[in-house]
Every structure is written in C-alpha cells, then in structure tokens.
Design a protein around this motif. Structure first.
Motif, short mmCIF file in Angstrom:
data_model
loop_
_atom_site.label_atom_id
_atom_site.label_comp_id
_atom_site.label_asym_id
_atom_site.label_seq_id
_atom_site.Cartn_x
_atom_site.Cartn_y
_atom_site.Cartn_z
N PHE A 108 53.47 87.51 -6.48
CA PHE A 108 54.13 88.06 -5.31
C PHE A 108 54.35 86.99 -4.23
O PHE A 108 55.26 87.11 -3.41
CB PHE A 108 53.31 89.21 -4.72
CG PHE A 108 53.22 90.39 -5.64
CD1 PHE A 108 54.30 91.25 -5.77
CD2 PHE A 108 52.08 90.62 -6.38
CE1 PHE A 108 54.23 92.34 -6.63
CE2 PHE A 108 52.00 91.70 -7.24
CZ PHE A 108 53.09 92.56 -7.37
N SER A 109 53.52 85.97 -4.22
CA SER A 109 53.66 84.92 -3.20
C SER A 109 54.72 83.89 -3.57
O SER A 109 55.35 83.31 -2.68
CB SER A 109 52.32 84.24 -2.96
OG SER A 109 51.92 83.51 -4.10
N ALA A 110 54.92 83.66 -4.85
CA ALA A 110 55.89 82.63 -5.28
C ALA A 110 57.30 82.88 -4.77
O ALA A 110 57.96 81.94 -4.29
CB ALA A 110 55.86 82.50 -6.80
N PRO A 111 57.83 84.12 -4.82
CA PRO A 111 59.19 84.31 -4.28
C PRO A 111 59.29 84.01 -2.79
O PRO A 111 60.28 83.44 -2.33
CB PRO A 111 59.48 85.79 -4.56
CG PRO A 111 58.58 86.16 -5.67
CD PRO A 111 57.35 85.32 -5.52
N PHE A 112 58.27 84.38 -2.02
CA PHE A 112 58.30 84.09 -0.59
C PHE A 112 58.31 82.58 -0.34
O PHE A 112 59.03 82.09 0.53
CB PHE A 112 57.09 84.72 0.12
CG PHE A 112 57.18 86.19 0.30
CD1 PHE A 112 58.06 86.74 1.22
CD2 PHE A 112 56.40 87.04 -0.46
CE1 PHE A 112 58.15 88.10 1.40
CE2 PHE A 112 56.48 88.40 -0.30
CZ PHE A 112 57.36 88.94 0.62
N ILE A 113 57.50 81.87 -1.09
CA ILE A 113 57.44 80.41 -0.93
C ILE A 113 58.76 79.77 -1.33
O ILE A 113 59.29 78.91 -0.62
CB ILE A 113 56.26 79.84 -1.75
CG1 ILE A 113 54.94 80.29 -1.14
CG2 ILE A 113 56.33 78.32 -1.80
CD1 ILE A 113 53.72 79.94 -1.95
N LEU A 114 59.33 80.19 -2.44
CA LEU A 114 60.60 79.61 -2.90
C LEU A 114 61.74 79.92 -1.94
O LEU A 114 62.56 79.05 -1.63
CB LEU A 114 60.92 80.10 -4.30
CG LEU A 114 60.02 79.57 -5.41
CD1 LEU A 114 60.36 80.23 -6.73
CD2 LEU A 114 60.13 78.06 -5.50
#
Length: 132
Positions: A108-114
């Motif tokens: 869930f955090s990877a899309p926000f970071i990208l």
C-alpha cells in the motif's frame, strides 16, 4: 566557503581524536565504528568545501570587513506549492509502519511513494508550472 571547509576539517580531526580515545578506553565496537564513519563523512565534506572554495570567488563571509547586506539578493528558485511531499511523507510513513506491523503494508505504501517521486520529478513538465 573557505571557513566552512576549515571548520569541517577541524571537526573531523576532533572526531578522529575522540574516536581513538573512545576505542581504546571503552573497547566498544559500535560506538568506535560510528565515530570513525563520522570522521570520514566530515573529512569528505571538509575536503569538498575547501576544494570548491579555491575555484569560486570570495564570498562576503570570507571577508572580515564585510557587512551582512553584502550577500543580499536573490537566493534562488524555489518550487511553488506542491502536493508531492505529502504523498512521499504518507508513503514513507506507511513503509516504516510496515516494518513494525507487517510487510504486507508495503504494497500500500509503494504506490504513494512512486506517485510522489514521479510527481515531484516531473512537476515542471505539466500543468500550471510548465516551463515554456
């Protein structure tokens, strides 16, 4: 810039002395290693600043007779309001929370970071801030 280089070099000498004394006295590997790594970082920054100071003109801070107003002027270009740091902060918070709760939260955090990284990098290529 010359004074900052000298300050970092002297700081590195101090940290090296403290690291040697700490290593001999405490016989503790983690603190000794940390102090030697801090010495390496300080010497790198000090060398870079001293090396760069020889190639640029003297700044007002290098002149003992200079006034504060001598360095006045434009400081540079700063990006206007941006939502990308908020996305990166949320993604980073979720990523660090994933370490404590469970690695599944990293999905869930990877899309926000990208989205935050790509948005910040390409911020001036689209929208109202697009360069002409």
């Amino acid at each position: 810039m010359k004074i900052q280089g000298k300050m970092f070099i002297w700081l590195s000498v101090f940290i090296l002395a403290v690291g040697i004394v700490y290593g001999v006295w405490a016989k503790e590997a983690v603190g000794t290693t940390t102090l030697f790594l801090a010495f390496g970082l300080c010497i790198m920054v000090g060398y870079y600043l001293a090396f760069t100071a020889r190639r640029v003109d003297d700044l007002a801070q290098d002149d003992k007779e200079a006034d504060v107003a001598d360095e006045a002027g434009e400081l540079g270009f700063f990006a206007p309001h941006s939502w990308q740091p908020l996305s990166l902060a949320l993604g980073g918070a979720l990523a660090f929370l994933a370490i404590a709760i469970g690695w599944w939260l990293m999905y869930f955090s990877a899309p926000f970071i990208l989205v935050g990284i790509f948005g910040w990098v390409f911020e001036f290529y689209r929208g109202e801030n697009q360069n002409q």
